[in-house]
Design an enzyme around this catalytic site. Sequence first.
Site, PDB file in Angstrom:
ATOM      1  N   ASP A 142      10.297  -8.547 -14.194  1.00  0.00           N
ATOM      2  CA  ASP A 142      10.841  -8.321 -12.579  1.00  0.00           C
ATOM      3  C   ASP A 142      10.941  -9.271 -11.809  1.00  0.00           C
ATOM      4  OD1 ASP A 142       7.904  -7.683 -13.171  1.00  0.00           O
ATOM      5  OD2 ASP A 142       7.940  -7.094 -10.985  1.00  0.00           O
ATOM      6  N   CYS A 159       0.896  -1.198   0.048  1.00  0.00           N
ATOM      7  CA  CYS A 159      -0.039  -0.020   0.104  1.00  0.00           C
ATOM      8  C   CYS A 159       0.789   1.195   0.080  1.00  0.00           C
ATOM      9  CB  CYS A 159      -0.854  -0.037   1.193  1.00  0.00           C
ATOM     10  SG  CYS A 159      -2.103  -1.448   1.363  1.00  0.00           S
TER      11      CYS A 159
END
Length: 471
Positions: free
Chosen positions: A371, A2
């Site tokens: 990634d 978050c």
Amino acid sequence: MCGIVGVVTHAPANQTIYDALLLLQHRGQQAAGIATDNDSVFAMHKANGLVTDVFRTRNMRSLRGNAGIGHCSCAAYGPSCDEEAQPFYVNAPFGITLAQNGWLSNGDALRAELSVAGRRHMNTASDAEVLLNVLAHELHAASQGASFSADALFAAVAALQARVQGSYAAVAQIAGQGLLAFRDPLGVRPLCLGARGSGGRTEYMLASESVALDGMGFRFLRDVAPGEAVFIGAAGTLSARQLVAGSQAPVPAARPSAFEFVSLARPDSVIDGASVYAARLKLGELLAEQVRSELDASAIDVVMPVDDISRPAAIQLALKLAIDYREGFIQHRYPGRSFELPAGPARRAVSQRLNAIGAEFKGKRMLLVEDAIVDGASSREVVQLARNAGASYVALASTAPPVLHPKVYGVDWPARRKPAAMGGTREEMRRTVTADALVFQTLPALKAAIASASPALQLLETSCFDGEVLP
């Protein structure tokens, strides 16, 4: 994962918080919320959706006050209603709002304990609501019925840190008193402090990433240390206290999540002294060595990143291997990371997130750079997208090691979507993603790449790769 932000200004804070959340939108696209304090009166608005979807002019007008906190969240807990969005609020003691980034490993135990011993009711499955109620419980005990004080607040956070296990960075407001921010004793989740102006006109911001400070004109002061709490009083006075190390002990070394540097953070952020961009360039350089040892690099025509996150590593890898670099996938902005989305038909296919430029694939032998390979289904769709665009050979290389474990501090892989690497051999993983070849970064190389960006970062949280749970 978050994004959180806390602001104390000399003007209405709502626009500053909103703009900072836009800069942190990459950390979560599932829900957003803002809570402000206007002379001890809280105003809050939160809902599911992107920041730009959640807030309208009427909402912003209601968010009065010169201080506030904001949050944008992923779907680690699969929020299905606006009430699951953050911040959260309790009215006693004093009135507190809180937003957090993290994951509590003993959250369920704390929830049960607070319900039975503390008579506290929690209405959601969010760890943030647990953390808020622990803070409220400890602040009530520390204040002992007296008026509010910073000492009591720091004592409450120290007691919270002794009870709560896991990773967390949090911002909170005490009604009419000021803004609190604190970081877990291991420093897994990032949190930094910035200032704007000077003297009696100094304004402060705390945020998950330095990019939020840069974009809003706040100068970076420092990272909040592991186990530290920062309090900015209503009069604008800043105080900080190290709550884990004793007065004679050194400040604990941060152990940030390696996933911040691999995938989560923006490349223009600096976390615990390490440039995310520099770390990703080094990841590409070291991955080139691994590719050279496992594949015939001379047989590769093109190196291509799968998305924006893997671009710096792919560029450096192509340079090191002296292979042409191309960008053939066009990424749609903010459809939601696939591993963050809740179960059911809402999950987007890769074709809705990426579109291939056919001319860059036709008849070519491709080395695609990811990634990290978390969701085998998504990686398989990427490989198939390249094949459908005309690639004759598709190798897949990951800047991260295999994700061997289901949970990492602050990111919880949904049970329905087990990481591709879990429970399989390298050949089984290759077949899962249907690539002609599959190459992973080694864990020592990952650690070395991040340390190259900041030699002080010798300790990292790498539980999703090695299964090691931090003490």
